[in-house]
Write a protein that holds these residues in place. Structure first.
Motif, short mmCIF file in Angstrom:
data_model
loop_
_atom_site.label_atom_id
_atom_site.label_comp_id
_atom_site.label_asym_id
_atom_site.label_seq_id
_atom_site.Cartn_x
_atom_site.Cartn_y
_atom_site.Cartn_z
N LYS A 4 0.85 -1.18 0.00
CA LYS A 4 0.00 0.00 0.00
C LYS A 4 0.91 1.25 0.00
CE LYS A 4 -3.85 2.16 2.38
NZ LYS A 4 -4.77 2.06 3.55
N LEU A 5 0.75 2.06 -1.09
CA LEU A 5 1.60 3.24 -1.22
C LEU A 5 0.75 4.51 -1.07
CD1 LEU A 5 3.87 2.28 -4.27
CD2 LEU A 5 4.34 1.97 -1.83
N ARG A 6 1.32 5.44 -0.34
CA ARG A 6 0.66 6.75 -0.14
C ARG A 6 1.63 7.81 -0.69
NH1 ARG A 6 -0.41 10.37 4.46
NH2 ARG A 6 -2.61 11.01 4.37
N ILE A 7 1.19 8.55 -1.72
CA ILE A 7 2.09 9.48 -2.45
C ILE A 7 1.56 10.90 -2.29
CG2 ILE A 7 3.10 10.08 -4.70
CD1 ILE A 7 2.52 7.15 -5.53
N ARG A 8 2.46 11.78 -1.78
CA ARG A 8 2.07 13.20 -1.56
C ARG A 8 2.50 14.03 -2.78
NH1 ARG A 8 4.07 18.01 0.76
NH2 ARG A 8 2.54 19.06 2.11
N THR A 9 1.53 14.77 -3.36
CA THR A 9 1.80 15.60 -4.56
C THR A 9 2.38 16.94 -4.13
OG1 THR A 9 -0.39 16.62 -4.55
CG2 THR A 9 -0.15 14.50 -5.70
N PRO A 10 2.96 17.73 -5.06
CA PRO A 10 3.51 19.06 -4.71
C PRO A 10 2.44 20.00 -4.15
CG PRO A 10 4.40 18.37 -6.84
CD PRO A 10 3.34 17.36 -6.46
N SER A 11 1.18 19.78 -4.45
CA SER A 11 0.13 20.67 -3.94
C SER A 11 -0.34 20.26 -2.54
CB SER A 11 -1.06 20.67 -4.89
OG SER A 11 -1.62 19.37 -4.98
N GLY A 12 0.18 19.14 -2.03
CA GLY A 12 -0.19 18.70 -0.68
C GLY A 12 -1.23 17.62 -0.66
N GLU A 13 -1.78 17.25 -1.79
CA GLU A 13 -2.77 16.18 -1.83
C GLU A 13 -2.05 14.83 -1.82
OE1 GLU A 13 -5.06 16.80 -5.32
OE2 GLU A 13 -5.97 18.69 -4.63
N PHE A 14 -2.81 13.79 -1.51
CA PHE A 14 -2.23 12.46 -1.43
C PHE A 14 -2.92 11.54 -2.42
CE2 PHE A 14 -0.89 14.18 2.60
CZ PHE A 14 0.39 13.65 2.76
N LEU A 15 -2.07 10.71 -3.06
CA LEU A 15 -2.58 9.66 -3.94
C LEU A 15 -2.35 8.33 -3.24
CD1 LEU A 15 -0.97 10.89 -7.32
CD2 LEU A 15 -3.28 11.36 -6.45
N GLU A 16 -3.40 7.53 -3.10
CA GLU A 16 -3.27 6.24 -2.40
C GLU A 16 -3.71 5.12 -3.34
OE1 GLU A 16 -5.44 6.26 1.19
OE2 GLU A 16 -4.22 7.84 2.13
N ARG A 17 -2.93 4.01 -3.32
CA ARG A 17 -3.29 2.86 -4.17
C ARG A 17 -2.56 1.62 -3.65
NH1 ARG A 17 -2.73 -0.30 -8.82
NH2 ARG A 17 -4.49 -0.17 -10.27
N ARG A 18 -3.20 0.47 -3.92
CA ARG A 18 -2.60 -0.81 -3.54
C ARG A 18 -2.00 -1.43 -4.79
NH1 ARG A 18 -7.50 -0.59 -0.97
NH2 ARG A 18 -8.47 -1.82 -2.63
N PHE A 19 -0.84 -2.04 -4.63
CA PHE A 19 -0.15 -2.73 -5.71
C PHE A 19 0.25 -4.12 -5.21
CE2 PHE A 19 0.55 1.77 -6.24
CZ PHE A 19 0.34 1.99 -7.60
N LEU A 20 0.32 -5.07 -6.10
CA LEU A 20 0.87 -6.36 -5.72
C LEU A 20 2.36 -6.18 -5.43
CD1 LEU A 20 -0.81 -8.69 -8.38
CD2 LEU A 20 -1.42 -8.46 -5.96
N ALA A 21 2.83 -6.86 -4.41
CA ALA A 21 4.24 -6.74 -4.03
C ALA A 21 5.14 -7.23 -5.13
CB ALA A 21 4.51 -7.51 -2.76
N SER A 22 4.60 -8.07 -5.99
CA SER A 22 5.39 -8.61 -7.09
C SER A 22 5.35 -7.70 -8.32
CB SER A 22 4.88 -10.00 -7.48
OG SER A 22 3.49 -9.92 -7.87
N SER A 23 4.54 -6.61 -8.27
CA SER A 23 4.44 -5.69 -9.40
C SER A 23 5.77 -4.93 -9.59
CB SER A 23 3.31 -4.68 -9.18
OG SER A 23 2.07 -5.34 -9.10
N LYS A 24 6.02 -4.64 -10.84
CA LYS A 24 7.25 -3.90 -11.13
C LYS A 24 7.10 -2.42 -10.72
CE LYS A 24 8.69 -6.85 -14.98
NZ LYS A 24 9.06 -6.89 -16.41
N LEU A 25 8.25 -1.84 -10.45
CA LEU A 25 8.27 -0.41 -10.06
C LEU A 25 7.71 0.48 -11.19
CD1 LEU A 25 9.10 1.69 -7.95
CD2 LEU A 25 11.40 1.67 -8.93
N GLN A 26 7.82 0.02 -12.43
CA GLN A 26 7.34 0.80 -13.58
C GLN A 26 5.84 1.06 -13.48
OE1 GLN A 26 9.22 2.10 -16.23
NE2 GLN A 26 7.27 3.22 -16.55
N ILE A 27 5.10 0.08 -12.88
CA ILE A 27 3.66 0.26 -12.74
C ILE A 27 3.36 1.43 -11.82
CG2 ILE A 27 1.54 -0.83 -11.91
CD1 ILE A 27 2.65 -3.50 -12.85
N VAL A 28 4.21 1.64 -10.78
CA VAL A 28 4.03 2.80 -9.89
C VAL A 28 4.28 4.08 -10.66
CG1 VAL A 28 4.84 3.93 -7.79
CG2 VAL A 28 4.67 1.43 -7.88
#
Length: 534
Positions: A459-483
């Motif tokens: 589960k990744l939580r990503i903070r944007t430059p404007s202060g908002e957050f993007l949240e999404r679940r990825f399979l642990a086996s997924s490649k970093l490119q998908i992120v």
């Protein structure tokens, strides 16, 4: 108080060359002197009373004797003329001097042949002889003398009419001297006079008959005039009468001159005297060259006379042409003084050949005074017109510059608007392209796994430059490119933004995108933030 050094003005010296008939007198005076003081010096030099003396040639017109030279604003060197209309021509100081002068002069003999009713005009130098006596000593009137020639019977002719007549010639003079008799070589044949063939009576013509080009005709006229009367003569304008008008009248008012038209006639008894004694006088030549354009024409030949009358009628009108047409031969030569005016050319004066140097000079100067008055008015009008035209030109130039400035502003604004439009188009195209890429990436993303999944989920939580957050679940086996693709699908392409982790701080975008989230230790959960690349 500091003392001032007083500098006295040094008097300004003026040089005058005064011409009187065949004499030149140089006068040097301070500019504080008067015109009368010049006359006093000339009275001593020329032996002419001041009261009989007219001092001419001042640029400002006639001046009084009391006028101070300084007030005339004269240049350093000046040329003046003395006229003595009330005095007769001076006589020679001695008989020898008079004789020598007469030997160098030309006599005009007007000989009337009774039998054939012919009249001959002959020019002879004073050294020519009649039998053993030269003309200068013969008592003939100078410069013109009339003679009548005819047969006279021999003293023995008292018999019948069948007896042969004598061939002696009887010549009657209009002078008080004795009759002249010539040898028997003078016959009654009208082709010979004084034993000279008829070809000797004919001079080289001053101007070719029916000349096509007026300039060529004037060249011959000038050359023949010089050969007859010497090189000291007016400078004749070489060209057509129209060209002479252009030179004299159709220039700026300050540069205009009077036009003098000299009309020559070889058969006039006055021509030789007028040309040699008056037209070639240094004072006349100098005055004409300074103030006139001089044009000449020869009316001896009928064709040339008719041609000039046509030109005269065209330029001056029928009245002037008729005046010249009615002139008798012995009234020539003529001197026409022409002044150019706005609407037409005005004939100021018609001077006939029976005049003197002083009278000719006075009439030229009188015409010059009329011309100068008109010229001053023309200069004033021309200056006012030029001033108005300058104001108009300045206004037109200011208006032109204003239009150019407005046009430049308009063009700059148009260029700016065009550039903005171009940039806007580029921006739109870029946005459309980015949007297309974003949608493509968004559609290509694998579905988000559920929280309860058989496979490990990060589960990744990503903070944007404007202060908002993007949240999404990825399979642990997924490649970093998908992120990376997920972040780009949200409007943050990885070539413009860096994806950073906090603990430890590292740049995730520098990692191998083909590795799995588990391998890059983004499992089971991680908080990242986006930062724009420089």
């Amino acid at each position: 108080m500091p003392s001032r050094q007083i500098v006295e003005r040094q008097p300004r010296m003026l040089d005058f060359r005064v011409e009187y008939r065949d004499r030149n007198v140089d006068v040097v005076l301070e500019d504080s002197c008067t015109v009368g003081e010049i006359k006093q010096i000339l009275e001593n030099e020329l032996q002419i009373p001041m009261s009989k003396m007219l001092l001419k040639g001042w640029k400002t017109g006639d001046v009084e004797d009391s006028t101070v030279l300084k007030s005339l604003h004269l240049p350093k060197n000046n040329s003046l003329y003395v006229l003595t209309p009330d005095l007769p021509p001076p006589s020679s100081s001695s008989h020898a001097g008079a004789l020598q002068e007469s030997l160098n002069q030309n006599f005009m003999l007007i000989i009337t042949h009774r039998e054939v009713q012919r009249e001959y005009n002959l020019n002879f130098s004073g050294s020519s002889t009649i039998q053993e006596m030269c003309l200068a000593e013969s008592g003939l009137s100078y410069p013109c003398h009339r003679l009548t020639v005819g047969r006279r019977s021999s003293p023995t002719q008292t018999r019948e009419l069948s007896e042969e007549q004598s061939t002696d010639v009887h010549m009657v003079s209009d002078s008080d001297g004795d009759d002249f008799e010539d040898a028997s070589e003078f016959g009654v044949d009208d082709g010979e006079v004084f034993g000279m063939a008829s070809s000797a009576l004919r001079k080289s013509p001053m101007m070719p008959e029916n000349a096509e080009n007026e300039g060529d005709a004037l060249l011959q006229f000038t050359a023949e005039f010089s050969s007859r009367y010497g090189d000291c003569h007016p400078v004749f304008f070489i060209g057509s009468l129209e060209a002479a008008f252009q030179e004299a009248f159709y220039v700026k008012a300050r540069d205009r001159k009077l036009l003098a038209i000299y009309l020559h006639h070889d058969e006039s008894v006055l021509t030789n005297v007028f040309c040699s004694q008056m037209l070639c006088a240094e004072s006349i030549v100098s005055y004409l060259s300074q103030n006139f354009i001089t044009w000449a024409w020869d009316l001896t030949k009928d064709a040339n006379r008719a041609r000039f009358l046509t030109m005269c009628n065209r330029h001056f009108g029928s009245v002037v042409a008729q005046t010249i047409r009615t002139q008798k031969t012995d009234q020539f030569p003529l001197f026409l003084i022409i002044m150019g005016k706005r609407s037409s050319n005005e004939v100021l004066n018609v001077i006939q050949g029976n005049t003197t140097v002083d009278e000719l000079m006075m009439r030229l100067m009188a015409a010059m005074e009329i011309f100068t008055a008109q010229q001053q008015e023309d200069i004033k009008d021309e200056d006012e017109r030029e001033a108005r035209e300058n104001v108009k030109r300045e206004q037109d130039e200011a208006y032109r510059l204003s239009l150019e400035a407005d046009r430049a502003k308009r063009e700059a604004h148009e260029r700016e608007m065009a550039e903005q439009f171009r940039l806007e188009q580029i921006r739109k195209e870029q946005e459309e392209e980015r949007e297309a890429i974003r949608l493509s990436l968004e559609q290509a993303l694998p579905p988000e796994p559920k929280e309860e999944n058989a496979e490990p989920v990060s589960k990744l939580r990503i903070r944007t430059p404007s202060g908002e957050f993007l949240e999404r679940r990825f399979l642990a086996s997924s490649k970093l490119q998908i992120v990376f693709d997920f972040v780009a699908s949200k409007g943050f392409p990885w070539d413009e933004f860096k994806l950073l982790s906090t603990f430890p701080r590292r740049d995730v975008t520098q990692l191998d995108p083909n590795k799995s989230l588990l391998e890059v230790k983004l499992f089971p959960q991680e908080t990242l933030f986006l930062e724009a690349k420089e």
